[in-house]
Write an enzyme that holds these catalytic residues in place. Structure first.
Site, short mmCIF file in Angstrom:
data_model
loop_
_atom_site.label_atom_id
_atom_site.label_comp_id
_atom_site.label_asym_id
_atom_site.label_seq_id
_atom_site.Cartn_x
_atom_site.Cartn_y
_atom_site.Cartn_z
N ASP A 13 49.36 39.78 11.58
CA ASP A 13 49.34 40.85 10.26
C ASP A 13 50.75 41.02 10.02
O ASP A 13 50.82 42.35 9.63
CB ASP A 13 48.46 41.83 10.29
CG ASP A 13 46.92 41.45 10.90
OD1 ASP A 13 46.44 40.53 10.31
OD2 ASP A 13 46.46 42.05 11.88
N LYS A 16 53.32 36.71 8.00
CA LYS A 16 53.95 35.38 8.45
C LYS A 16 53.67 34.54 6.85
O LYS A 16 54.28 33.90 6.71
CB LYS A 16 53.23 34.91 9.63
CG LYS A 16 53.65 35.19 11.04
CD LYS A 16 52.96 34.28 12.09
CE LYS A 16 51.47 34.20 11.95
NZ LYS A 16 50.91 35.54 11.95
N GLY A 40 44.13 33.48 8.93
CA GLY A 40 43.97 33.61 7.50
C GLY A 40 45.45 33.57 6.82
O GLY A 40 46.09 35.03 7.25
N HIS A 41 46.14 32.76 6.11
CA HIS A 41 47.26 33.24 5.54
C HIS A 41 46.91 33.29 4.01
O HIS A 41 46.55 32.45 3.50
CB HIS A 41 48.29 31.99 5.78
CG HIS A 41 48.73 31.86 7.11
ND1 HIS A 41 49.55 31.09 7.46
CD2 HIS A 41 48.96 32.99 8.18
CE1 HIS A 41 49.86 31.22 8.53
NE2 HIS A 41 49.34 32.36 9.25
N GLN A 223 48.19 33.72 14.47
CA GLN A 223 48.18 34.72 15.46
C GLN A 223 49.66 35.14 15.63
O GLN A 223 50.46 35.09 14.86
CB GLN A 223 47.44 34.32 16.69
CG GLN A 223 45.86 34.26 16.62
CD GLN A 223 45.41 32.94 16.11
OE1 GLN A 223 45.98 31.77 16.33
NE2 GLN A 223 44.74 32.80 14.97
#
Ligand code: IMP
Length: 435
Positions: A13, A16, A40-41, A223
């Site tokens: 978080d 990225k 999730g991006h 991650q």
């Protein structure tokens, strides 16, 4: 011929997706190397807002080859949904390739994870329940099914029959649940294999060839460092290696191929779920950070715990990844604080320490030793160069770089792609670091 890894330095978080999206526009190859649909991006661009779980952010650059590396675990339905959504919204996926060595997540992985998390009681890890841990567990115990097997019906049939028989023993005898039926499961996964087969190939050969040919290659982390199975805050970690070393293994490149490691650091620290967070602010300041930063889990809505930037963890993260430059995100969230703090060390049982203890109970007892810097009380969101940042903001950025041991080369000052401060270059182009 840059080969760049983008890695989160803390617990994820850090932003990225945003950094990867920015850098991916300049790259010829972008590859995911670890994790699976547990991440999730969020990418916001001209076509709208996208939440990518498995497909690399380079998919929006039509000239970019997008690889899902061997280190990723693939949930076929999630990937097919993602392909369908992108296609429906006008994004071509013709440049997507999936490693034939990537492992497949199967329904029994989800059942096992749910059951084991329940049985852990107070020791539950708080996983995302996507079956990621059991899928990597099967990889380690040599029971995994890879894309190479998934796309060959006869091989899949034999392999699945063998593994499923043993999983069903666990499901029925230990968990007391009904077994999974072989025929429908086989049929469903055979069909997945058929649909995904056009994308499956030896991505390792492709990426090594690209690196040899001097192409710009981006390895997209999922991650983050403190969730790394070996280097993170075990057992509250994921089951793969999100760190830079994991990037090499996860795509099939040798460590000597890496030229740059971009560490993504948020201007303050957050963590979702349980586990020690030494700089956590439980009062009004923490609340203000959470509100200003909208620090709520994107999928679960869980409030993230917030605190001042922790340079002890940050230095550790930069060291273990060999970070060559830092992308500091969300500086603008600190714009209205009259003073800002950075934890430069911990006090543990009357001793000053500057390293991360392996013992999580010891980490929970660590009291941060803060350095206080003056705030800047000026909006930073319009700044595009370091010179345009208020002097105190610049001082903060410089101090972060000094304490973490790597130059800050990119600073996020707002949610849009354009709201980034650089000195005119991308992290691998040099000449723009503030330190
Ligand atoms: P798993 O990866 O689902 O096994 O979950 C293990 C731990 O990693 C849990 O604490 C999750 O919350 C955390 N985790 C997994 N993926 C992410 C991510 O993308 N961002 C932040 N935390 C994550």
């Amino acid at each position: 011929m840059p080969v760049i890894v983008v890695v989160g330095v803390y617990w994820g978080d850090e932003g990225k997706g945003r950094v990867v999206d920015l850098l991916a526009r300049e790259c010829q190859v972008v590859a995911r190397y670890a994790g699976g649909a547990n991440t999730g991006h969020t990418v916001i661009n001209d076509l709208g807002e996208f939440r990518l779980k498995l497909i690399p952010a380079g998919i929006f650059n039509p000239d970019c080859l997008c690889l899902i590396g061997n280190g990723v675990v693939v949930t076929p339905q999630v990937l097919l949904d993602e392909i369908a959504e992108l296609t429906a919204r006008g994004v071509a996926v013709t440049n997507l390739r999936i490693s034939d060595r990537a492992h497949v997540v199967l329904p029994y992985h989800l059942i096992i994870e749910q059951q084991e998390e329940l049985r852990r009681g107070p020791f539950a890890i708080g996983t995302t329940l996507n079956g990621i841990g059991p899928a990597y567990g099967d990889k380690t115990s040599r029971d995994g099914i890879r894309m190479a097997e998934l796309i060959q019906p006869a091989v899949l049939r034999e392999r699945l029959a063998n593994v499923l028989a043993r999983k069903n023993e666990l499901i029925t005898r230990v968990y007391g649940l009904p077994p999974l039926d072989f025929d429908p499961l086989y049929e469903q996964y055979r069909a997945y294999g058929e649909r995904l087969a056009p994308y499956v190939t030896d991505t390792g050969a492709l990426i090594r060839q690209a690196a040899r040919a001097g192409k710009t290659v981006l390895l997209e982390g999922a991650q983050a460092t403190l969730l790394d199975l070996d280097l993170g805050t075990y057992p509250y970690v994921t089951s793969s290696h999100p760190t830079a070393a994991g990037a090499c293994l996860g795509v099939g490149l040798p460590p000597s191929a890496l030229t740059h490691v971009v560490g993504v650091v948020k201007a303050y620290t957050t963590r979702v779920g349980s586990g020690p967070l030494p700089t956590e602010l439980v009062g009004a300041v923490g609340e203000r950070l959470r509100e200003l930063g909208h620090e709520y889990g994107t999928r679960t809505g869980r409030p993230r715990r917030c605190g001042w930037l922790d340079a002890v963890l940050g230095r550790y993260g930069c060291e273990v990844n060999g970070v060559t430059s830092i992308a500091l995100t969300r500086l603008d969230i600190l714009d209205t604080f009259p003073e800002v703090k950075i934890a430069v060390a911990y006090e543990l049982d009357g001793r000053r320490i500057e390293t991360l203890p392996a013992d999580l109970e010891a980490l929970a007892r660590c009291q941060p030793v803060y350095e206080t810097l003056p705030g800047w009380l000026t909006p930073t969101s319009a700044a595009r160069t370091f010179e345009e940042l208020p002097p105190n903001a610049r001082r903060y950025v410089e101090r972060v770089g000094e304490l973490l041991g790597a130059p800050v080369s990119l600073v996020g000052v707002g949610p849009s792609r354009l709201q980034a401060v650089t000195n005119g270059g991308l992290p691998w182009e040099g000449g723009h670091a503030v330190q």
